[in-house]
Design a protein around this motif. Structure first.
Motif, PDB file in Angstrom:
ATOM      1  N   LEU A  45       0.338 -14.250   9.076  1.00 40.05           N
ATOM      2  CA  LEU A  45       0.011 -13.453   7.894  1.00 40.05           C
ATOM      3  C   LEU A  45      -1.472 -13.103   7.965  1.00 40.05           C
ATOM      4  O   LEU A  45      -2.325 -13.995   7.956  1.00 40.05           O
ATOM      5  CB  LEU A  45       0.308 -14.232   6.608  1.00 40.05           C
ATOM      6  CG  LEU A  45       0.054 -13.507   5.284  1.00 40.05           C
ATOM      7  CD1 LEU A  45       0.919 -12.261   5.177  1.00 40.05           C
ATOM      8  CD2 LEU A  45       0.309 -14.432   4.097  1.00 40.05           C
ATOM      9  N   ASP A  46      -1.771 -11.816   8.065  1.00 41.83           N
ATOM     10  CA  ASP A  46      -3.150 -11.352   8.225  1.00 41.83           C
ATOM     11  C   ASP A  46      -3.531 -10.435   7.075  1.00 41.83           C
ATOM     12  O   ASP A  46      -2.670  -9.831   6.425  1.00 41.83           O
ATOM     13  CB  ASP A  46      -3.315 -10.604   9.550  1.00 41.83           C
ATOM     14  CG  ASP A  46      -2.918 -11.464  10.748  1.00 41.83           C
ATOM     15  OD1 ASP A  46      -3.541 -12.521  10.928  1.00 41.83           O
ATOM     16  OD2 ASP A  46      -1.982 -11.077  11.475  1.00 41.83           O
ATOM     17  N   VAL A  47      -4.843 -10.326   6.842  1.00 42.46           N
ATOM     18  CA  VAL A  47      -5.331  -9.486   5.754  1.00 42.46           C
ATOM     19  C   VAL A  47      -6.471  -8.620   6.247  1.00 42.46           C
ATOM     20  O   VAL A  47      -7.312  -9.046   7.040  1.00 42.46           O
ATOM     21  CB  VAL A  47      -5.794 -10.356   4.554  1.00 42.46           C
ATOM     22  CG1 VAL A  47      -6.898 -11.317   4.972  1.00 42.46           C
ATOM     23  CG2 VAL A  47      -6.263  -9.484   3.400  1.00 42.46           C
ATOM     24  N   GLU A  48      -6.466  -7.374   5.793  1.00 40.45           N
ATOM     25  CA  GLU A  48      -7.578  -6.452   5.994  1.00 40.45           C
ATOM     26  C   GLU A  48      -7.877  -5.833   4.630  1.00 40.45           C
ATOM     27  O   GLU A  48      -6.971  -5.347   3.953  1.00 40.45           O
ATOM     28  CB  GLU A  48      -7.234  -5.363   7.006  1.00 40.45           C
ATOM     29  CG  GLU A  48      -7.034  -5.861   8.424  1.00 40.45           C
ATOM     30  CD  GLU A  48      -6.726  -4.731   9.392  1.00 40.45           C
ATOM     31  OE1 GLU A  48      -6.783  -3.568   8.949  1.00 40.45           O
ATOM     32  OE2 GLU A  48      -6.422  -5.008  10.556  1.00 40.45           O
ATOM     33  N   SER A  49      -9.133  -5.862   4.249  1.00 36.22           N
ATOM     34  CA  SER A  49      -9.462  -5.360   2.920  1.00 36.22           C
ATOM     35  C   SER A  49     -10.893  -4.854   2.879  1.00 36.22           C
ATOM     36  O   SER A  49     -11.780  -5.384   3.566  1.00 36.22           O
ATOM     37  CB  SER A  49      -9.284  -6.474   1.880  1.00 36.22           C
ATOM     38  OG  SER A  49      -9.520  -5.978   0.574  1.00 36.22           O
ATOM     39  N   VAL A  50     -11.092  -3.806   2.075  1.00 35.61           N
ATOM     40  CA  VAL A  50     -12.422  -3.282   1.786  1.00 35.61           C
ATOM     41  C   VAL A  50     -12.546  -3.196   0.277  1.00 35.61           C
ATOM     42  O   VAL A  50     -11.683  -2.616  -0.395  1.00 35.61           O
ATOM     43  CB  VAL A  50     -12.636  -1.891   2.428  1.00 35.61           C
ATOM     44  CG1 VAL A  50     -14.014  -1.344   2.042  1.00 35.61           C
ATOM     45  CG2 VAL A  50     -12.498  -1.974   3.938  1.00 35.61           C
ATOM     46  N   GLU A  51     -13.587  -3.794  -0.263  1.00 33.72           N
ATOM     47  CA  GLU A  51     -13.740  -3.828  -1.715  1.00 33.72           C
ATOM     48  C   GLU A  51     -13.780  -2.415  -2.284  1.00 33.72           C
ATOM     49  O   GLU A  51     -14.441  -1.524  -1.744  1.00 33.72           O
ATOM     50  CB  GLU A  51     -15.021  -4.586  -2.074  1.00 33.72           C
ATOM     51  CG  GLU A  51     -15.098  -4.977  -3.529  1.00 33.72           C
ATOM     52  CD  GLU A  51     -16.225  -5.949  -3.827  1.00 33.72           C
ATOM     53  OE1 GLU A  51     -16.377  -6.312  -4.998  1.00 33.72           O
ATOM     54  OE2 GLU A  51     -16.942  -6.337  -2.876  1.00 33.72           O
ATOM     55  N   ASN A  52     -13.002  -2.215  -3.359  1.00 34.75           N
ATOM     56  CA  ASN A  52     -12.881  -0.936  -4.069  1.00 34.75           C
ATOM     57  C   ASN A  52     -12.135   0.133  -3.271  1.00 34.75           C
ATOM     58  O   ASN A  52     -12.086   1.285  -3.692  1.00 34.75           O
ATOM     59  CB  ASN A  52     -14.260  -0.392  -4.474  1.00 34.75           C
ATOM     60  CG  ASN A  52     -14.983  -1.316  -5.426  1.00 34.75           C
ATOM     61  OD1 ASN A  52     -14.380  -1.867  -6.350  1.00 34.75           O
ATOM     62  ND2 ASN A  52     -16.275  -1.499  -5.209  1.00 34.75           N
ATOM     63  N   GLN A  53     -11.539  -0.236  -2.133  1.00 39.91           N
ATOM     64  CA  GLN A  53     -10.767   0.731  -1.347  1.00 39.91           C
ATOM     65  C   GLN A  53      -9.323   0.297  -1.130  1.00 39.91           C
ATOM     66  O   GLN A  53      -8.453   1.140  -0.929  1.00 39.91           O
ATOM     67  CB  GLN A  53     -11.436   0.964   0.016  1.00 39.91           C
ATOM     68  CG  GLN A  53     -12.780   1.645  -0.077  1.00 39.91           C
ATOM     69  CD  GLN A  53     -13.344   1.994   1.285  1.00 39.91           C
ATOM     70  OE1 GLN A  53     -12.597   2.233   2.236  1.00 39.91           O
ATOM     71  NE2 GLN A  53     -14.658   2.004   1.401  1.00 39.91           N
ATOM     72  N   GLY A  54      -9.057  -1.000  -1.166  1.00 43.58           N
ATOM     73  CA  GLY A  54      -7.678  -1.443  -1.015  1.00 43.58           C
ATOM     74  C   GLY A  54      -7.527  -2.588  -0.026  1.00 43.58           C
ATOM     75  O   GLY A  54      -8.486  -3.011   0.632  1.00 43.58           O
ATOM     76  N   THR A  55      -6.289  -3.062   0.063  1.00 40.01           N
ATOM     77  CA  THR A  55      -5.987  -4.237   0.882  1.00 40.01           C
ATOM     78  C   THR A  55      -4.658  -4.028   1.596  1.00 40.01           C
ATOM     79  O   THR A  55      -3.738  -3.420   1.040  1.00 40.01           O
ATOM     80  CB  THR A  55      -5.905  -5.505   0.001  1.00 40.01           C
ATOM     81  OG1 THR A  55      -7.142  -5.680  -0.684  1.00 40.01           O
ATOM     82  CG2 THR A  55      -5.596  -6.740   0.832  1.00 40.01           C
ATOM     83  N   THR A  56      -4.566  -4.568   2.809  1.00 35.69           N
ATOM     84  CA  THR A  56      -3.301  -4.574   3.544  1.00 35.69           C
ATOM     85  C   THR A  56      -3.016  -5.991   4.033  1.00 35.69           C
ATOM     86  O   THR A  56      -3.837  -6.576   4.751  1.00 35.69           O
ATOM     87  CB  THR A  56      -3.336  -3.627   4.751  1.00 35.69           C
ATOM     88  OG1 THR A  56      -3.514  -2.285   4.296  1.00 35.69           O
ATOM     89  CG2 THR A  56      -2.029  -3.717   5.550  1.00 35.69           C
ATOM     90  N   PHE A  57      -1.879  -6.526   3.628  1.00 40.29           N
ATOM     91  CA  PHE A  57      -1.387  -7.798   4.149  1.00 40.29           C
ATOM     92  C   PHE A  57      -0.301  -7.478   5.176  1.00 40.29           C
ATOM     93  O   PHE A  57       0.622  -6.697   4.885  1.00 40.29           O
ATOM     94  CB  PHE A  57      -0.823  -8.677   3.037  1.00 40.29           C
ATOM     95  CG  PHE A  57      -1.870  -9.352   2.208  1.00 40.29           C
ATOM     96  CD1 PHE A  57      -2.443 -10.542   2.621  1.00 40.29           C
ATOM     97  CD2 PHE A  57      -2.301  -8.794   1.018  1.00 40.29           C
ATOM     98  CE1 PHE A  57      -3.415 -11.155   1.859  1.00 40.29           C
ATOM     99  CE2 PHE A  57      -3.280  -9.387   0.254  1.00 40.29           C
ATOM    100  CZ  PHE A  57      -3.839 -10.587   0.685  1.00 40.29           C
ATOM    101  N   THR A  58      -0.403  -8.093   6.352  1.00 45.80           N
ATOM    102  CA  THR A  58       0.565  -7.845   7.416  1.00 45.80           C
ATOM    103  C   THR A  58       1.272  -9.150   7.762  1.00 45.80           C
ATOM    104  O   THR A  58       0.661 -10.107   8.224  1.00 45.80           O
ATOM    105  CB  THR A  58      -0.110  -7.285   8.673  1.00 45.80           C
ATOM    106  OG1 THR A  58      -0.818  -6.092   8.324  1.00 45.80           O
ATOM    107  CG2 THR A  58       0.919  -6.966   9.734  1.00 45.80           C
ATOM    108  N   LEU A  59       2.578  -9.159   7.503  1.00 51.86           N
ATOM    109  CA  LEU A  59       3.409 -10.325   7.784  1.00 51.86           C
ATOM    110  C   LEU A  59       4.208 -10.026   9.061  1.00 51.86           C
ATOM    111  O   LEU A  59       4.949  -9.043   9.106  1.00 51.86           O
ATOM    112  CB  LEU A  59       4.338 -10.602   6.602  1.00 51.86           C
ATOM    113  CG  LEU A  59       5.156 -11.890   6.584  1.00 51.86           C
ATOM    114  CD1 LEU A  59       5.528 -12.242   5.149  1.00 51.86           C
ATOM    115  CD2 LEU A  59       6.424 -11.760   7.407  1.00 51.86           C
ATOM    116  N   THR A  60       4.046 -10.856  10.070  1.00 55.67           N
ATOM    117  CA  THR A  60       4.710 -10.659  11.357  1.00 55.67           C
ATOM    118  C   THR A  60       5.604 -11.845  11.653  1.00 55.67           C
ATOM    119  O   THR A  60       5.160 -12.991  11.615  1.00 55.67           O
ATOM    120  CB  THR A  60       3.676 -10.489  12.489  1.00 55.67           C
ATOM    121  OG1 THR A  60       2.748  -9.463  12.141  1.00 55.67           O
ATOM    122  CG2 THR A  60       4.366 -10.124  13.793  1.00 55.67           C
TER     123      THR A  60
END
Length: 418
Positions: free
Chosen positions: A400-415
């Motif tokens: 389970l990984d996360v990529e996020s930029v404050e005030n722009q959004g987040t993506t959680f990737t479940l593999t």
């Protein structure tokens, strides 16, 4: 001697004298080099002695952690005051006389493969290892110790043995067990009355013989909604206690992850519509099967989708993308098959929400942690959803990984493996 031989002899004597002079100069040069090497060796020896003295001083200054150094066979060569304090034996009684395995619980060593190899196998393969081991003091007291194991080298860089740096965690682990037992007990005790409340609420709301006024129904519906929320919280607490206690088990079967994702969308659709958040779903038409526990995978997907909706302001969008991918031997996930790559299912849950500060992203999967953006925007929650999702993912052999930029959004990737 003839007149002709005299000049030849003089030349020979002159040549010999020159050779003697050259040899004497070479001798003086070599003596000078030897003296220089002796000076360098003396300086290096003093530096090594100073370094050894410094290292000994540093090691001896550590009194709250045990530092034990061994040779390649596990015979103890270093025993600092922290080890004396932890295990109650002076250095003179241990160094060159005892092995590291003598201070470990025999049954625990046997379960891990037995002998010194059980202690150093991971450090040998990966360069380091940190885990809990049970130390046994001479009087039989068992201590839970977090031990960091690293290889030890000599001055030439050759493998010389092992370093074991231990921190006594006996009281900490006992406190954690008590806390988990308390959480488990309270969760069970709360679940019973909540189930009763919900049962009676259902009877009252659905009783055709005693119809409710619209106002009464509204009040009782609010009570039911909050009781359900409490029941979910109790379930989350109980689940985390089961994970920590090692009682978390799966019921594996073939699961269509596409159906799980669509169900998560259905669950979140009303909340998303109320919050003014658009939900988009992209899944393979033919489905995508994985081996796992359908209920737990559904719980993980629900957590990711509900989080995304909660953290996305009105007018935003949450996108669920499920696709097949491949994991290469070096751990990278790629879109196209490659030799030696294993097939996986990849679910990305992306939002256009408030995002997560970069410095806080590593803490997201810790229990009860809430990002500063969640507190700042008054997003409800107690910080258990991601911890639970991470535990479910790990139990399925996934990531389970996360990529996020404050005030722009987040993506959680479940593999997940397929």
């Amino acid at each position: 001697m003839t007149t002709a031989e005299a000049p030849d002899r003089a030349d020979e004597v002159l040549r010999l004298r020159r050779e003697v002079a050259r040899l004497e100069a070479e001798r003086d040069r070599l003596l000078g080099q030897m003296q220089h090497r002796d000076d360098e060796l003396e300086i290096a020896t003093r530096m090594l002695q100073a370094r050894a003295q410094t290292m000994t001083s540093v090691i001896d200054a550590v009194t709250e952690q045990s530092i034990i150094g061994t040779d390649r066979d596990g015979v103890i060569r270093v025993w600092n005051p922290g080890a004396e304090k932890l295990l109650g034996l002076p250095r003179a009684d241990v160094v060159r006389r005892r092995t590291i395995t003598e201070f470990h619980l025999p049954e625990e060593l046997e379960e891990a493969g037995g002998g010194l190899a059980a202690l150093v196998r991971t450090a040998q393969e990966q360069g380091r290892d940190v885990r809990d081991w049970t130390y046994v003091s001479p009087d039989g007291e068992e201590l839970t110790v977090s031990v960091a194991v690293t290889p030890r080298t000599d001055d030439s860089g050759a493998h010389a043995g092992w370093n074991f740096v231990g921190t006594d965690m006996t009281e900490v682990r006992a406190t954690e067990r008590m806390k988990d037992q308390f959480v488990s007990l309270i969760s069970h005790e709360l679940r019973t009355p909540l189930s009763s409340i919900l049962g009676y609420l259902e009877l009252v709301l659905d009783d055709p013989d005693q119809p409710l006024t619209e106002e009464q129904r509204q009040y009782l519906t609010t009570v039911e909604r909050n009781a359900q929320r409490l029941l979910r919280l109790v379930g989350d607490l109980l689940f985390t206690a089961q994970v920590d206690a090692g009682r978390f088990t799966l019921q594996p079967e073939d699961v269509d992850l596409a159906a799980v994702v669509r169900a998560a969308e259905d669950t979140a659709r009303v909340t998303a519509a109320t919050a003014g958040v658009e939900l988009l779903v992209r899944v393979p038409d033919g489905g995508l099967a994985v081996r796992g526990d359908a209920v737990r995978l559904g719980q993980a997907c629900d957590n990711l989708v509900s989080n995304a909706v909660k953290f996305t302001p009105r007018g935003g969008r949450v996108t669920l993308t499920l696709e097949q991918a491949w994991r290469t031997t070096d751990g990278a996930v790629v879109d196209e098959p490659q030799p030696g790559a294993a097939p996986v299912a990849r679910l990305a849950v992306s939002d256009t929400g408030v995002g997560i500060p970069a410095g806080e992203q590593q803490q997201l999967f810790a229990r009860f942690f809430r990002a500063s953006t969640a507190r700042r925007h008054a997003v409800p929650g107690v910080g258990l959803g991601l911890a639970i999702t991470k535990a479910i993912t790990t139990a399925h052999g996934g990531t389970l990984d996360v990529e996020s930029v404050e005030n722009q959004g987040t993506t959680f990737t479940l593999t997940l493996p397929r």
